[in-house]
Design a protein around this motif. Structure first.
Motif, PDB file in Angstrom:
ATOM      1  N   PRO A  24       0.682  -1.087  -0.101  1.00 61.23           N
ATOM      2  CA  PRO A  24       0.136  -0.164  -0.044  1.00 61.23           C
ATOM      3  C   PRO A  24       0.718   1.182  -0.001  1.00 61.23           C
ATOM      4  O   PRO A  24       2.201   1.251   0.157  1.00 61.23           O
ATOM      5  CB  PRO A  24      -0.831  -0.027   1.239  1.00 61.23           C
ATOM      6  N   LEU A  25       0.286   2.442  -0.266  1.00 58.18           N
ATOM      7  CA  LEU A  25       1.033   3.649  -0.455  1.00 58.18           C
ATOM      8  C   LEU A  25       1.223   4.223   1.031  1.00 58.18           C
ATOM      9  O   LEU A  25       2.322   4.556   1.295  1.00 58.18           O
ATOM     10  CB  LEU A  25       0.165   4.783  -0.927  1.00 58.18           C
ATOM     11  N   ARG A  26       0.578   3.809   2.069  1.00 55.66           N
ATOM     12  CA  ARG A  26       0.482   3.933   3.400  1.00 55.66           C
ATOM     13  C   ARG A  26       0.287   2.725   4.235  1.00 55.66           C
ATOM     14  O   ARG A  26      -0.686   2.116   3.898  1.00 55.66           O
ATOM     15  CB  ARG A  26      -0.237   5.104   3.921  1.00 55.66           C
ATOM     16  N   GLY A  27       0.991   2.523   5.217  1.00 55.14           N
ATOM     17  CA  GLY A  27       0.682   1.464   6.102  1.00 55.14           C
ATOM     18  C   GLY A  27       1.482   0.269   5.760  1.00 55.14           C
ATOM     19  O   GLY A  27       2.392   0.163   4.934  1.00 55.14           O
ATOM     20  N   PRO A  28       1.597  -0.808   6.451  1.00 54.40           N
ATOM     21  CA  PRO A  28       2.408  -1.974   6.336  1.00 54.40           C
ATOM     22  C   PRO A  28       2.202  -2.917   5.184  1.00 54.40           C
ATOM     23  O   PRO A  28       1.030  -2.992   4.927  1.00 54.40           O
ATOM     24  CB  PRO A  28       2.160  -3.048   7.686  1.00 54.40           C
ATOM     25  N   TRP A  29       3.257  -3.587   4.745  1.00 54.73           N
ATOM     26  CA  TRP A  29       3.297  -4.167   3.439  1.00 54.73           C
ATOM     27  C   TRP A  29       2.804  -5.708   4.099  1.00 54.73           C
ATOM     28  O   TRP A  29       3.223  -6.077   5.354  1.00 54.73           O
ATOM     29  CB  TRP A  29       4.174  -4.324   2.595  1.00 54.73           C
ATOM     30  N   ALA A  30       2.426  -6.506   3.090  1.00 53.89           N
ATOM     31  CA  ALA A  30       2.488  -8.048   3.450  1.00 53.89           C
ATOM     32  C   ALA A  30       2.521  -9.013   2.420  1.00 53.89           C
ATOM     33  O   ALA A  30       2.313  -8.475   1.060  1.00 53.89           O
ATOM     34  CB  ALA A  30       1.075  -8.303   4.125  1.00 53.89           C
ATOM     35  N   TRP A  31       3.146 -10.096   2.375  1.00 48.83           N
ATOM     36  CA  TRP A  31       3.131 -10.932   1.231  1.00 48.83           C
ATOM     37  C   TRP A  31       2.680 -12.546   1.668  1.00 48.83           C
ATOM     38  O   TRP A  31       2.816 -12.839   2.644  1.00 48.83           O
ATOM     39  CB  TRP A  31       4.819 -11.108   0.852  1.00 48.83           C
ATOM     40  N   GLU A  32       2.018 -12.906   0.981  1.00 45.55           N
ATOM     41  CA  GLU A  32       1.553 -14.218   1.022  1.00 45.55           C
ATOM     42  C   GLU A  32       2.477 -15.106   0.106  1.00 45.55           C
ATOM     43  O   GLU A  32       2.644 -14.890  -1.213  1.00 45.55           O
ATOM     44  CB  GLU A  32       0.212 -14.321   0.308  1.00 45.55           C
ATOM     45  N   GLY A  60      10.797  -8.855   7.743  1.00 49.00           N
ATOM     46  CA  GLY A  60       9.435  -8.901   8.308  1.00 49.00           C
ATOM     47  C   GLY A  60       9.307  -9.967   9.384  1.00 49.00           C
ATOM     48  O   GLY A  60      10.391 -10.444   9.709  1.00 49.00           O
ATOM     49  N   TYR A  61       8.156 -10.235   9.772  1.00 42.74           N
ATOM     50  CA  TYR A  61       7.953 -11.528  10.602  1.00 42.74           C
ATOM     51  C   TYR A  61       6.871 -12.524  10.149  1.00 42.74           C
ATOM     52  O   TYR A  61       6.056 -11.796   9.115  1.00 42.74           O
ATOM     53  CB  TYR A  61       7.573 -10.951  12.064  1.00 42.74           C
ATOM     54  N   VAL A  62       6.950 -13.527  10.293  1.00 42.56           N
ATOM     55  CA  VAL A  62       5.730 -14.613   9.824  1.00 42.56           C
ATOM     56  C   VAL A  62       4.516 -14.478  10.666  1.00 42.56           C
ATOM     57  O   VAL A  62       4.596 -14.541  11.811  1.00 42.56           O
ATOM     58  CB  VAL A  62       6.477 -15.977   9.939  1.00 42.56           C
ATOM     59  N   ARG A  63       3.456 -14.026  10.103  1.00 44.85           N
ATOM     60  CA  ARG A  63       2.299 -13.662  10.718  1.00 44.85           C
ATOM     61  C   ARG A  63       1.401 -15.029  10.835  1.00 44.85           C
ATOM     62  O   ARG A  63       0.901 -15.309  11.984  1.00 44.85           O
ATOM     63  CB  ARG A  63       1.432 -12.912  10.000  1.00 44.85           C
ATOM     64  N   ASP A  64       1.238 -15.865   9.861  1.00 45.59           N
ATOM     65  CA  ASP A  64       0.376 -17.102   9.675  1.00 45.59           C
ATOM     66  C   ASP A  64       1.430 -17.882   9.011  1.00 45.59           C
ATOM     67  O   ASP A  64       2.139 -17.692   7.908  1.00 45.59           O
ATOM     68  CB  ASP A  64      -0.638 -16.918   9.070  1.00 45.59           C
ATOM     69  N   VAL A  65       1.138 -19.232   9.334  1.00 49.52           N
ATOM     70  CA  VAL A  65       1.868 -20.321   8.507  1.00 49.52           C
ATOM     71  C   VAL A  65       0.788 -21.417   8.421  1.00 49.52           C
ATOM     72  O   VAL A  65       0.160 -21.967   9.550  1.00 49.52           O
ATOM     73  CB  VAL A  65       3.021 -20.718   9.101  1.00 49.52           C
ATOM     74  N   ARG A  73       2.198 -22.439   3.087  1.00 49.00           N
ATOM     75  CA  ARG A  73       1.780 -21.192   2.923  1.00 49.00           C
ATOM     76  C   ARG A  73       2.105 -20.449   4.161  1.00 49.00           C
ATOM     77  O   ARG A  73       1.696 -20.841   5.262  1.00 49.00           O
ATOM     78  CB  ARG A  73       0.238 -21.096   2.435  1.00 49.00           C
ATOM     79  N   LEU A  74       2.554 -19.232   3.943  1.00 47.50           N
ATOM     80  CA  LEU A  74       2.706 -18.214   5.013  1.00 47.50           C
ATOM     81  C   LEU A  74       2.636 -16.725   4.669  1.00 47.50           C
ATOM     82  O   LEU A  74       2.317 -16.433   3.522  1.00 47.50           O
ATOM     83  CB  LEU A  74       4.205 -18.459   5.921  1.00 47.50           C
ATOM     84  N   ILE A  75       2.448 -16.000   5.433  1.00 43.92           N
ATOM     85  CA  ILE A  75       2.258 -14.635   5.428  1.00 43.92           C
ATOM     86  C   ILE A  75       3.485 -14.170   6.197  1.00 43.92           C
ATOM     87  O   ILE A  75       3.671 -14.087   7.217  1.00 43.92           O
ATOM     88  CB  ILE A  75       0.899 -14.021   5.920  1.00 43.92           C
ATOM     89  N   LEU A  76       4.158 -12.955   5.352  1.00 41.10           N
ATOM     90  CA  LEU A  76       5.111 -12.410   5.911  1.00 41.10           C
ATOM     91  C   LEU A  76       4.746 -10.880   5.861  1.00 41.10           C
ATOM     92  O   LEU A  76       4.389 -10.382   4.921  1.00 41.10           O
ATOM     93  CB  LEU A  76       6.248 -12.494   4.879  1.00 41.10           C
ATOM     94  N   GLU A  77       4.661 -10.391   7.246  1.00 40.50           N
ATOM     95  CA  GLU A  77       4.209  -8.998   7.458  1.00 40.50           C
ATOM     96  C   GLU A  77       5.206  -8.067   7.664  1.00 40.50           C
ATOM     97  O   GLU A  77       6.371  -8.389   8.266  1.00 40.50           O
ATOM     98  CB  GLU A  77       3.184  -8.978   8.470  1.00 40.50           C
ATOM     99  N   ALA A  78       5.223  -6.687   7.152  1.00 42.69           N
ATOM    100  CA  ALA A  78       6.120  -5.795   7.628  1.00 42.69           C
ATOM    101  C   ALA A  78       6.680  -5.549   8.946  1.00 42.69           C
ATOM    102  O   ALA A  78       5.809  -5.873   9.952  1.00 42.69           O
ATOM    103  CB  ALA A  78       5.691  -4.312   7.198  1.00 42.69           C
ATOM    104  N   GLY A  79       7.882  -5.176   9.273  1.00 41.36           N
ATOM    105  CA  GLY A  79       8.329  -4.761  10.477  1.00 41.36           C
ATOM    106  C   GLY A  79       9.111  -5.938  11.201  1.00 41.36           C
ATOM    107  O   GLY A  79       8.625  -7.057  11.451  1.00 41.36           O
ATOM    108  N   VAL A  80      10.461  -5.737  11.363  1.00 38.44           N
ATOM    109  CA  VAL A  80      11.370  -6.714  11.848  1.00 38.44           C
ATOM    110  C   VAL A  80      10.537  -7.028  13.325  1.00 38.44           C
ATOM    111  O   VAL A  80      10.909  -8.049  13.817  1.00 38.44           O
ATOM    112  CB  VAL A  80      12.824  -6.414  11.697  1.00 38.44           C
TER     113      VAL A  80
END
Length: 106
Positions: A24-32, A60-65, A73-80
């Motif tokens: 997004p233009l603003r806010g945290p990014w996320a990758w599936e 980032g950090y792994v939000r879901d796996v 499948r996992l979600i990597l979300e912004a912010g170490v």
């Protein structure tokens, strides 16, 4: 050789089979991300990791796996640090943005 690799901290990197990002233009990014790995090789939830894709690094950090079709499948979300600091609601009449950010980031 893969165009994208997923590397959990203190672990071997894995080739990415599929990746879909939300930038997004603003806010945290996320990758599936989908990786070819056994459950024992998959990083734990909240583990820090890095995705290298398109010549860029996303820390980032792994939000879901979750396992899916013999892969993981996992979600990597912004912010170490996780971007998970809880901040209680506060009423400000006037405040500097730097003050708000320091309360969330610290």
């Amino acid at each position: 050789m893969s165009y994208a690799t997923f590397t959990p901290r203190e672990s071997a990197s894995r080739d990415v089979l599929s990746a879909r990002g939300v930038l997004p233009l603003r806010g945290p990014w996320a990758w599936e991300i989908e990786i070819d790995a056994m459950p024992a090789e998959t990083p734990a939830r909240d583990a820090p990791a890095t995705l290298a894709i398109g010549g860029r690094l996303f820390d980032g950090y792994v939000r879901d796996v979750a396992p899916w079709q013999g892969r993981e499948r996992l979600i990597l979300e912004a912010g170490v640090a996780g971007m998970r600091a809880d901040v209680e609601a506060q009423g400000f009449e006037s405040v500097l943005l730097s003050e708000l950010v320091s309360r969330v980031v610290s």
